[in-house]
Structure formats: C-alpha cells, structure tokens
Design a protein around this motif. Structure first.
Motif, PDB file in Angstrom:
ATOM      1  N   SER A  91      43.437  46.212  26.789  1.00  0.00           N
ATOM      2  CA  SER A  91      42.303  44.907  27.724  1.00  0.00           C
ATOM      3  C   SER A  91      42.129  44.233  27.569  1.00  0.00           C
ATOM      4  CB  SER A  91      40.871  45.148  26.445  1.00  0.00           C
ATOM      5  OG  SER A  91      41.286  44.863  25.058  1.00  0.00           O
ATOM      6  N   CYS A 135      43.611  44.556  33.828  1.00  0.00           N
ATOM      7  CA  CYS A 135      43.762  45.269  32.000  1.00  0.00           C
ATOM      8  C   CYS A 135      43.586  46.689  31.984  1.00  0.00           C
ATOM      9  CB  CYS A 135      43.033  44.675  31.882  1.00  0.00           C
ATOM     10  SG  CYS A 135      43.675  42.999  31.341  1.00  0.00           S
ATOM     11  N   ASN A 136      43.747  46.965  30.822  1.00  0.00           N
ATOM     12  CA  ASN A 136      43.294  48.698  30.885  1.00  0.00           C
ATOM     13  C   ASN A 136      43.766  49.591  31.758  1.00  0.00           C
ATOM     14  OD1 ASN A 136      41.298  48.686  28.444  1.00  0.00           O
ATOM     15  ND2 ASN A 136      40.108  47.807  29.919  1.00  0.00           N
ATOM     16  N   ASP A 182      47.983  56.058  33.330  1.00  0.00           N
ATOM     17  CA  ASP A 182      46.321  55.755  34.605  1.00  0.00           C
ATOM     18  C   ASP A 182      46.672  55.616  35.783  1.00  0.00           C
ATOM     19  OD1 ASP A 182      44.945  55.641  32.114  1.00  0.00           O
ATOM     20  OD2 ASP A 182      45.124  53.348  32.311  1.00  0.00           O
TER      21      ASP A 182
END
Length: 583
Positions: A171, A207-208, A214
């Motif tokens: 994060s 981020c993330n 992803d």
C-alpha cells in the motif's frame, strides 16, 4: 635521503637530467602526482565520493563558502549516486568506515553520521534532487517494485528525462526500507520525504498493484520500452519443522511487515527468535518493545553472526538474551500452539561456502526452551508469483554485468538477485538505469576513471602529520527510554559542530588538500606553489635531484617517485613507506 637501498647500488645518472642545487644527483627518480582512490570509496558498494563530501565541509572557510553552501554541495555529490542519504545514514552498516585509513591512528571517520546529517539538512531545507537535463525522451520505463533498487533506478532515469512508472504491491512505497526495518531505526517520515523527492521528478508510483497478480507481467512488458524488476525478497523462509503453521509462529519478514503496517501483535511473555541476521535482531528488539522476554537462538557463535555489530550490541543493551550453538529440532505444541522448542546443541566444524565454520550437531545434547511466540528469521526469498519466467532456479534472477536479464528488454537488481545491503540495491538500480539510458541513446556507458585508480593504502599516509582527534559519536537514548516507545528513534543526528569537526578529521587519502608540505620541504625549489589555493602544484624537474623528500613527506600519498625513462614507479617499503630503489 629517505631512500631504502635494500642492498643494491643506487641508480646511475640518467641522460638528459640535471643535478640539483647542491650539484649532486641522489637518484634518477622524479616526483609526479598520482591521484588515488580513497579507501572509503573503494569500500562503498555504491562508489559514493566520500572524500569529496568530507572535504566540501572541511574546506568551507578556506574556499570562501558558507556552510550552507557546502552542505548543499555535499548533498549534490551524494545525490549523484544515491537519492536516500537520510535513509542510508541510518540503516547502512557503513563498510566504508572499515576501510578508512584513520582507523590506524585514532579511529575511522563517522562517515554515516555525516551522511545522515547532510540527508536531514537537505530535507529540512527542501533541497531538490538534481536533474541532469530538462530534455525529455519518448521511451517509457516500468519499474516493478518500489524498494531501494527500483526507486534508485526510477530516480536515475527520471533525472535523465525518461517517463517512469513504478508498480508496487504494497500500500506504500519503500519495500524493505518500510516493511523490514523498525521505525526506531528508520522513522517513516524520513523515508516518505526522500521518496517524495523522487516523485517530484515526475516518477509515478502505483501502489496496491502487484505485477503478476493484479496485472499480468506480459502486459507490462509489452506496454513499456524497458522493464526493471526490483521485487525484493519479502517471503520469509520456514524452519521446515512440523507445527510451524501454528498461529503463534511467524517468519521474521512477516512479523516486521505486520508491525510496520500498524498491527499490534500479542507476542505474550516469552519470545524465541531463531536466526543471527539483521531481521532476527530487529524482530527481537521490537518484541522487547512489546514487553516480552526475548531470547535469540543462533546455531553458530557471536563471531559468525551476520547482523550489524552495533545492532547486536543495541539488542544486548535492551536485555535481549542470545544463546549460541543451538538449532531448533522439534516444535512442542499444546492446544494448537507452540509452547516450547527442543533444540540441538551444536559445535563448529570446517568452514562452509560462506567462509563461516559449519555448525555440527553434538550427539545426544539437547535443550528445551519455552515460548509464547516464535519468530523464524533464518532467511528470506523473493515471491515470484506471476514472474516465474524470470526465475532461474536457486539463483533467483540472473543478470549480466550491466544488470540485464536473459530478456534484453528486462533488467533487475536488489534482493531478487541476492540478499544484500541497501547500498548494493541502490547501486544495482543506478547501474541498470545507466545501461537503459545508454542503450536507448546509443552511447557507451560512462565509466568513472577514479574507480580504476590505485587505492591510497595506509603505507602511503604520513600519520604523524595529522593531529590526534578522536571520533565524534552521536548520542543514543538509554535502554529504558528506547523500550518505552515502539517507534521512538534511538540514535540522534550529529550536531553541526560535530559534523564540521568530524569532516576535518578526513586525511584526504590520495588527493592533494593543499597542505604545502612538499613545497616547504624542498630545498631545491623544484616545487612551484600556485598563487590561488587548491590549484595544482607543479614541478620544475630540471632542478630536481631525486631526493624523494617530497614524496615521503606528502601526508596523503599524492606524490610518487617515477623513473622518467622507464615510466616505472618506485615501490615503497610496506612498513616504513620509504621508497625502494635499485641499481
């Protein structure tokens, strides 16, 4: 005359040379300037120009600068290779200091303390990271991982005019700097500010966004002109014992990640930490701040511990108990949790591939240690999920000397190559960026000629020239105050007075600092002193008789004696530093 004859006749008179003012030629050797690599720089994995940084501060008044100007200059020299001086001044184990010649007089320079001061000063006064050009290039580069290697690469590319996007799974950016180092060693606001300067250059950090989870790796590879992979090694290795999936068993990286992410972990009254590296020490000291009694179990001796020495000392000061020559053999469970560890006693055998002596079990010798929590900090490795193509067996990612992987479009650096220091990761990211830039622009990779210079070793230094002046140390909180707060930084930054005094301890190994010793000692007026300070001294060799006084008196070893006809330098006696010459 200062020449060591070594049972050989002196060289005869050389054709074309003149005698000195006394009319007698001592030897055919003639002085010349030979710049050398400072040993501190040779010990820095990132090749930081440490001598230049120290002298920028030490010579402030003599050069007519203000100290503010010198601190900015020192920061700019640091930032050529490293965008994280405030961070590295706190967490780097400073191998540069192990090479410092001053250790042979009154103690190595506190180089990391000065670096930290400069880094903090730059943040306080909002010094921006220096760009190399205002030109922009069309190529786009993706960086996978916002750790020190990835951010170093992104910084070096951005300052050269490239558009860089960093993809980070966590994060917040920072990698192991954020999630693997306790905040009492590296405050979060310091890391945030130094990362923000990189963002201010135009670097985008997403981020993330875990590449491989992803977003497919192939998508990134196709969308960008080059890719740098710096995913680090956040996956802690397990002990390989039944029961380690119990809820009160953590790997070292997992434990520190949870704590640094803001989780308060109930570790109970007794914590066992297994391992002898920095992660083990950090986990132990954090557990002490949670109020636990902590014992580290290490299978070798104190001498073989890979952790930073001052961190080991800090742990001992804080009440961490270290038991040597034991290795976990069995986890003893009760109600689904580990309540004790049966350990095998060890002894040291022959050295292994690391150079450390291999631990060997002592037959029938066992001990049991009770615990409420176990933290296994034996090692760590990268998580290659979605990036399996890049892994090459146990060697993880392989690269060439320019940090290019088997895929010519993809580069890598940091802990996904091999576990190492923060400064190594920063160096690898920088070199990959320079390779990417040279490839895109069709130009050779710039080489720093100074790194090929001979090292200014201690036998070249005239220690008696330098006044004794002991090392300046930073203040530290007493152990009871350290343990009172989880995130309270335990070491202070050097004061400005300490930094100036410490910088003046630099002996300028291998580089003229305009002491004037050679000029004052020469009776034949061979040496010409420049009108303006810190300009180059020159030799009138037609007046020289080769007495060698200037070379042996040069405090920093900048002058050497050379045969002008053979081009050979005269060797020196390693014990006395005097020139050895032969007939």
């Amino acid at each position: 005359m200062g020449l060591v004859k070594k049972d050989k006749k002196p060289l005869g008179k050389i054709r074309g040379t003149s005698t000195g003012a006394s009319g007698v030629e001592t030897s055919p050797l003639r002085p010349t300037h030979v710049p050398k690599l400072a040993p501190c720089r040779s010990g820095c994995p990132n090749g930081t120009k440490i001598r230049e940084i120290l002298l920028a501060i030490a010579q402030t008044e003599d050069r007519g600068r203000t100290y503010d100007e010198s601190y900015r200059l020192a920061f700019e020299i640091l930032a050529e290779r490293n965008p994280f001086p405030a961070v590295c001044g706190r967490v780097c184990p400073h191998p540069c200091e192990e090479n410092c010649n001053r250790q042979f007089k009154d103690g190595s320079l506190n180089i990391h303390g000065i670096e930290r001061f400069i880094g903090d000063y730059a943040l306080k006064h909002n010094f921006p990271l220096p760009k190399l050009t205002n030109e922009t290039y069309p190529e786009k580069i993706a960086v996978i991982g916002a750790g020190p290697a990835g951010l170093s690469c992104a910084y070096q590319l951005a300052r050269r005019g490239y558009r860089v996007t960093v993809f980070e799974a966590f994060s917040k950016p920072g990698g192991m700097l954020r999630y693997g180092i306790p905040k009492y060693r590296l405050p979060e606001d310091i890391l945030d500010k130094e990362i923000q300067r990189i963002v201010d250059l135009g670097v985008e950090i997403k981020c993330n966004t875990a590449v491989g989870r992803d977003i497919p790796y192939d998508t990134i590879r196709e969308a960008y002109d080059a890719v740098f992979v710096g995913i680090g090694a956040h996956k802690g290795k397990n002990l390989g014992l039944p029961g380690e999936d119990a809820p009160n068993v953590f790997t070292g990286t997992e434990f520190l990640n949870k704590v640094n992410s803001g989780q308060r972990i109930d570790v109970g009254r007794k914590v066992l930490v297994i391992g002898g590296g920095d992660t083990a020490i950090d986990a132990a000291r954090v557990s002490r701040r949670f109020g636990a009694d902590v014992t580290i179990l290490y299978r070798r001796t104190r001498k073989e511990m890979p952790a930073i020495e001052e961190e080991i000392v800090g742990a001992e000061e804080e009440g961490v108990n270290i038991v040597f020559l034991v290795a976990p053999k069995e986890l003893i469970l009760e109600d689904g949790k580990v309540k004790a560890v049966k350990c095998q006693k060890m002894q040291l055998g022959e050295p292994d591939e690391s150079g450390r002596r291999r631990p060997v079990p002592i037959e029938g010798a066992e001990e049991i240690y009770e615990c409420d929590t176990i933290i296994a900090a034996i090692s760590q490795e990268p998580d290659f999920y979605g990036l399996e193509y890049l892994r090459e067996g146990k060697d993880w990612i392989k690269v060439d000397e320019n940090f290019r992987t088997k895929d010519p479009k993809v580069y890598a650096g940091g802990d996904d190559l091999e576990l190492g220091l923060v400064t190594i990761a920063i160096y690898q990211g920088r070199m990959a960026a320079e390779t990417i830039h040279s490839t895109f622009r069709g130009i050779p990779i710039e080489k720093d000629p100074e790194l090929s210079y001979p090292i200014a070793t201690k036998d070249r230094i005239v220690f008696t020239y330098y006044a004794e002046k002991f090392r300046n140390e930073a203040l530290k909180l007493p152990p009871d105050e350290r343990l009172a707060e989880l995130e309270k930084e335990i070491t202070c930054t050097l004061t400005e007075e300490q930094v100036i005094d410490e910088a003046r301890r630099c002996m300028s190994c291998g580089s003229c600092f305009d002491c004037g010793t050679c000029w004052s000692i020469c009776q034949d007026q061979v040496i010409h002193k420049p009108v303006q300070r810190f300009q180059t001294y020159t030799f009138k060799l037609e007046l020289c008789k080769g007495c060698n006084k200037c070379a042996e008196a040069c405090p920093c070893g900048y002058i050497e004696m050379k045969d002008p006809f053979t081009g050979q330098f005269a060797p020196r006696d390693p014990e006395t530093g005097k020139v050895i010459y032969a007939g």
